[in-house]
Design a protein around this motif. Structure first.
Motif, PDB file in Angstrom:
ATOM      1  N   LEU A 129      28.305  51.393  53.357  1.00 18.13           N
ATOM      2  CA  LEU A 129      28.421  49.448  53.929  1.00 18.13           C
ATOM      3  C   LEU A 129      27.910  48.625  52.676  1.00 18.13           C
ATOM      4  CD1 LEU A 129      26.405  49.638  57.151  1.00 18.13           C
ATOM      5  CD2 LEU A 129      28.768  49.411  57.079  1.00 18.13           C
ATOM      6  N   ALA A 130      26.051  49.509  51.872  1.00 16.53           N
ATOM      7  CA  ALA A 130      26.697  48.577  50.947  1.00 16.53           C
ATOM      8  C   ALA A 130      27.194  48.693  49.671  1.00 16.53           C
ATOM      9  CB  ALA A 130      24.699  49.161  50.216  1.00 16.53           C
ATOM     10  N   LYS A 131      27.704  50.068  49.561  1.00 18.18           N
ATOM     11  CA  LYS A 131      28.519  50.433  47.752  1.00 18.18           C
ATOM     12  C   LYS A 131      29.542  50.770  47.971  1.00 18.18           C
ATOM     13  CE  LYS A 131      25.019  48.287  45.110  1.00 18.18           C
ATOM     14  NZ  LYS A 131      25.690  47.269  44.319  1.00 18.18           N
ATOM     15  N   GLY A 132      30.616  51.026  49.074  1.00 14.85           N
ATOM     16  CA  GLY A 132      31.730  51.869  49.344  1.00 14.85           C
ATOM     17  C   GLY A 132      32.783  51.679  49.416  1.00 14.85           C
ATOM     18  N   SER A 133      33.882  51.363  49.331  1.00 13.70           N
ATOM     19  CA  SER A 133      35.512  51.371  49.438  1.00 13.70           C
ATOM     20  C   SER A 133      36.594  51.868  49.174  1.00 13.70           C
ATOM     21  CB  SER A 133      35.757  49.823  48.588  1.00 13.70           C
ATOM     22  OG  SER A 133      36.151  50.632  47.111  1.00 13.70           O
ATOM     23  N   ILE A 134      37.417  51.657  49.884  1.00 11.40           N
ATOM     24  CA  ILE A 134      38.420  52.776  50.465  1.00 11.40           C
ATOM     25  C   ILE A 134      39.873  52.099  50.456  1.00 11.40           C
ATOM     26  CG2 ILE A 134      37.705  52.311  52.901  1.00 11.40           C
ATOM     27  CD1 ILE A 134      38.646  55.235  53.115  1.00 11.40           C
ATOM     28  N   ASN A 135      40.775  52.804  49.603  1.00 10.79           N
ATOM     29  CA  ASN A 135      42.056  52.072  50.001  1.00 10.79           C
ATOM     30  C   ASN A 135      42.600  52.390  51.321  1.00 10.79           C
ATOM     31  OD1 ASN A 135      41.937  51.612  46.865  1.00 10.79           O
ATOM     32  ND2 ASN A 135      43.281  53.109  46.511  1.00 10.79           N
ATOM     33  N   ASP A 136      43.272  51.404  51.812  1.00 16.35           N
ATOM     34  CA  ASP A 136      44.563  51.952  52.656  1.00 16.35           C
ATOM     35  C   ASP A 136      45.657  52.375  52.632  1.00 16.35           C
ATOM     36  OD1 ASP A 136      46.475  50.997  54.995  1.00 16.35           O
ATOM     37  OD2 ASP A 136      45.694  49.171  55.123  1.00 16.35           O
ATOM     38  N   PRO A 137      45.776  53.356  53.004  1.00 10.46           N
ATOM     39  CA  PRO A 137      47.102  54.377  52.673  1.00 10.46           C
ATOM     40  C   PRO A 137      48.068  53.785  52.634  1.00 10.46           C
ATOM     41  CG  PRO A 137      46.196  55.408  55.035  1.00 10.46           C
ATOM     42  CD  PRO A 137      45.089  53.980  53.984  1.00 10.46           C
ATOM     43  N   LYS A 138      48.422  52.539  54.170  1.00 13.10           N
ATOM     44  CA  LYS A 138      49.989  51.891  54.495  1.00 13.10           C
ATOM     45  C   LYS A 138      49.990  51.377  52.339  1.00 13.10           C
ATOM     46  CE  LYS A 138      50.493  50.547  58.168  1.00 13.10           C
ATOM     47  NZ  LYS A 138      50.745  49.917  59.293  1.00 13.10           N
ATOM     48  N   SER A 200      38.997  54.802  62.892  1.00 11.87           N
ATOM     49  CA  SER A 200      39.733  54.801  61.684  1.00 11.87           C
ATOM     50  C   SER A 200      40.376  56.478  60.950  1.00 11.87           C
ATOM     51  CB  SER A 200      38.709  54.808  60.633  1.00 11.87           C
ATOM     52  OG  SER A 200      38.228  52.760  60.620  1.00 11.87           O
ATOM     53  N   VAL A 201      39.599  57.365  61.405  1.00 17.23           N
ATOM     54  CA  VAL A 201      39.939  58.462  60.980  1.00 17.23           C
ATOM     55  C   VAL A 201      41.999  58.462  61.712  1.00 17.23           C
ATOM     56  CG1 VAL A 201      40.258  61.067  61.486  1.00 17.23           C
ATOM     57  CG2 VAL A 201      38.188  59.538  61.063  1.00 17.23           C
ATOM     58  N   LEU A 202      42.005  57.970  63.313  1.00 17.13           N
ATOM     59  CA  LEU A 202      43.069  58.319  63.380  1.00 17.13           C
ATOM     60  C   LEU A 202      44.555  57.306  62.632  1.00 17.13           C
ATOM     61  CD1 LEU A 202      42.121  57.893  67.744  1.00 17.13           C
ATOM     62  CD2 LEU A 202      43.202  59.715  65.875  1.00 17.13           C
ATOM     63  N   TYR A 203      43.587  55.931  62.259  1.00 11.34           N
ATOM     64  CA  TYR A 203      44.692  55.755  61.474  1.00 11.34           C
ATOM     65  C   TYR A 203      45.288  56.274  60.496  1.00 11.34           C
ATOM     66  CZ  TYR A 203      46.859  52.134  58.734  1.00 11.34           C
ATOM     67  OH  TYR A 203      46.897  51.023  57.403  1.00 11.34           O
ATOM     68  N   TYR A 204      43.879  56.743  59.746  1.00 14.85           N
ATOM     69  CA  TYR A 204      44.338  57.162  58.428  1.00 14.85           C
ATOM     70  C   TYR A 204      45.448  58.463  58.320  1.00 14.85           C
ATOM     71  CZ  TYR A 204      42.590  58.461  53.205  1.00 14.85           C
ATOM     72  OH  TYR A 204      42.809  58.797  51.430  1.00 14.85           O
ATOM     73  N   GLU A 205      45.235  59.279  59.375  1.00 11.68           N
ATOM     74  CA  GLU A 205      45.767  60.392  60.207  1.00 11.68           C
ATOM     75  C   GLU A 205      47.396  59.913  59.701  1.00 11.68           C
ATOM     76  OE1 GLU A 205      44.764  62.861  58.474  1.00 11.68           O
ATOM     77  OE2 GLU A 205      43.266  64.233  59.468  1.00 11.68           O
ATOM     78  N   ASP A 206      47.778  58.940  60.824  1.00  9.40           N
ATOM     79  CA  ASP A 206      48.599  58.746  61.309  1.00  9.40           C
ATOM     80  C   ASP A 206      49.583  58.425  60.125  1.00  9.40           C
ATOM     81  OD1 ASP A 206      48.319  59.179  64.000  1.00  9.40           O
ATOM     82  OD2 ASP A 206      48.172  57.292  64.108  1.00  9.40           O
ATOM     83  N   VAL A 207      48.224  57.344  59.092  1.00  9.79           N
ATOM     84  CA  VAL A 207      49.805  57.153  57.882  1.00  9.79           C
ATOM     85  C   VAL A 207      49.921  58.266  56.909  1.00  9.79           C
ATOM     86  CG1 VAL A 207      49.667  55.306  56.317  1.00  9.79           C
ATOM     87  CG2 VAL A 207      48.749  54.397  58.547  1.00  9.79           C
ATOM     88  N   ARG A 208      48.653  58.876  57.146  1.00  9.90           N
ATOM     89  CA  ARG A 208      49.629  60.140  55.686  1.00  9.90           C
ATOM     90  C   ARG A 208      50.397  61.115  55.662  1.00  9.90           C
ATOM     91  NH1 ARG A 208      46.674  65.182  55.223  1.00  9.90           N
ATOM     92  NH2 ARG A 208      45.173  65.695  56.626  1.00  9.90           N
ATOM     93  N   VAL A 209      50.016  61.045  57.277  1.00 10.81           N
ATOM     94  CA  VAL A 209      51.064  62.281  57.928  1.00 10.81           C
ATOM     95  C   VAL A 209      52.881  61.805  57.585  1.00 10.81           C
ATOM     96  CG1 VAL A 209      52.157  63.274  60.003  1.00 10.81           C
ATOM     97  CG2 VAL A 209      50.162  63.613  59.920  1.00 10.81           C
ATOM     98  N   LEU A 210      52.820  60.424  58.108  1.00 11.07           N
ATOM     99  CA  LEU A 210      54.149  59.352  57.511  1.00 11.07           C
ATOM    100  C   LEU A 210      54.194  59.198  56.472  1.00 11.07           C
ATOM    101  CD1 LEU A 210      56.177  57.903  59.401  1.00 11.07           C
ATOM    102  CD2 LEU A 210      54.798  55.735  58.989  1.00 11.07           C
ATOM    103  N   ARG A 211      53.651  59.669  55.660  1.00 14.60           N
ATOM    104  CA  ARG A 211      53.773  58.999  54.233  1.00 14.60           C
ATOM    105  C   ARG A 211      54.077  61.019  53.497  1.00 14.60           C
ATOM    106  NH1 ARG A 211      49.276  56.349  50.408  1.00 14.60           N
ATOM    107  NH2 ARG A 211      50.088  57.628  48.788  1.00 14.60           N
ATOM    108  N   GLU A 212      53.416  61.767  54.169  1.00 13.82           N
ATOM    109  CA  GLU A 212      54.086  62.657  53.643  1.00 13.82           C
ATOM    110  C   GLU A 212      55.399  63.413  54.336  1.00 13.82           C
ATOM    111  OE1 GLU A 212      50.990  65.629  55.435  1.00 13.82           O
ATOM    112  OE2 GLU A 212      49.440  65.092  53.393  1.00 13.82           O
ATOM    113  N   GLN A 213      55.808  62.878  55.377  1.00 11.23           N
ATOM    114  CA  GLN A 213      57.183  63.287  56.159  1.00 11.23           C
ATOM    115  C   GLN A 213      58.236  62.774  54.911  1.00 11.23           C
ATOM    116  OE1 GLN A 213      56.773  62.152  60.195  1.00 11.23           O
ATOM    117  NE2 GLN A 213      56.405  63.868  60.303  1.00 11.23           N
ATOM    118  N   LYS A 214      58.097  61.365  55.386  1.00  9.97           N
ATOM    119  CA  LYS A 214      59.047  60.897  53.779  1.00  9.97           C
ATOM    120  C   LYS A 214      59.028  61.016  52.696  1.00  9.97           C
ATOM    121  CE  LYS A 214      57.706  56.018  55.807  1.00  9.97           C
ATOM    122  NZ  LYS A 214      57.603  54.222  55.544  1.00  9.97           N
ATOM    123  N   ASN A 215      57.874  61.790  51.688  1.00 15.75           N
ATOM    124  CA  ASN A 215      58.016  62.507  51.140  1.00 15.75           C
ATOM    125  C   ASN A 215      59.134  64.021  50.862  1.00 15.75           C
ATOM    126  OD1 ASN A 215      56.276  60.476  49.273  1.00 15.75           O
ATOM    127  ND2 ASN A 215      54.508  61.219  49.815  1.00 15.75           N
TER     128      ASN A 215
END
Length: 227
Positions: A129-138, A200-215
């Motif tokens: 909360l104080a110092k973290g950041s995370i990229n949007d996988p989409k 957020s896990v569900l969103y992240y995993e859905d996007v990740r699986v879709l990206r891997e399928q496209k790759n």
């Protein structure tokens, strides 16, 4: 709204035990607090984080913080929320293991702050909360999660907590700050589980699986074209 903000909003809505709230607040004040002789000043651009910190301090220590809002005219013009603690300052800092009983700052919190797995999760949440950041996988081409700390000993402490959950985090010196980071997609998903950001896990995993399928599809198409 960014994915990092979505994650922080989600974990700001969690209901925790007193010991977990203390661990989370300890991490937040260590990494966000400006500590003066008679006050603690905290700030954030996230209203939900500000409300959460205010509520934790009020519920645990029975005091009302002074909260103000200002516009950040220098950068993105977002609102900045300031929380000022002017009561029980020494008690709070000692209770949160920011200072010892003699008023000396502690490099790392004492063991009781992160004595259980749930308290370790809470400390990691507070640091994020104080110092973290995370990229949007989409929208990003690469997976990346980071904490950016001012002090080396805090970066080492948080790295050790993360790696107790098998996250394989690394530390990198960036200019004058210390970056603790994760770059493996599976480890970042595991991190979101650690801090209990399950939506957020569900969103992240859905996007990740879709990206891997496209790759995979792109690689197959490239093989067919080359043949």
């Amino acid at each position: 709204m960014s994915f990092a903000t979505d994650v922080k909003n989600e974990i700001s809505d969690l209901r925790l035990s007193k010991s977990e709230n203390i661990a989370e607040l300890s991490a937040f004040i260590r990494n966000n607090g400006h500590i003066f002789e008679d006050s603690i000043l905290l700030y954030t651009e996230n209203m939900m984080i500000a409300k959460r910190v205010y509520a934790i301090v009020k519920n645990i220590y029975g005091i009302h913080c002074h909260m103000t809002t200002k516009q950040n005219v220098a950068f993105n013009k977002n609102n900045v929320y300031y929380i000022e603690i002017k009561e029980k300052v020494d008690l709070i800092l000692e209770d949160l293991s920011v200072k010892d009983s003699d008023g000396n700052f502690l490099d790392s919190p004492k063991d009781y702050i992160v004595d259980s797995e749930e308290e370790m999760r809470a400390y990691i949440r507070g640091a994020f909360l104080a110092k973290g950041s995370i990229n949007d996988p989409k929208t990003s081409q690469y997976y990346h999660l980071e904490f950016l700390f001012d002090k080396k000993y805090e970066s080492v402490f948080v790295q050790r907590l993360l790696n107790k959950f098998g996250l394989n985090s690394k530390i990198l010196l960036r200019d004058t700050k210390y970056m603790v980071y994760l770059k493996e997609a599976e480890k970042i998903a595991d991190f979101l589980k650690v801090i209990r950001a399950f939506k957020s896990v569900l969103y992240y995993e859905d996007v990740r699986v879709l990206r891997e399928q496209k790759n995979i599809t792109n690689r197959l198409n490239n093989c067919e074209q080359s043949n």
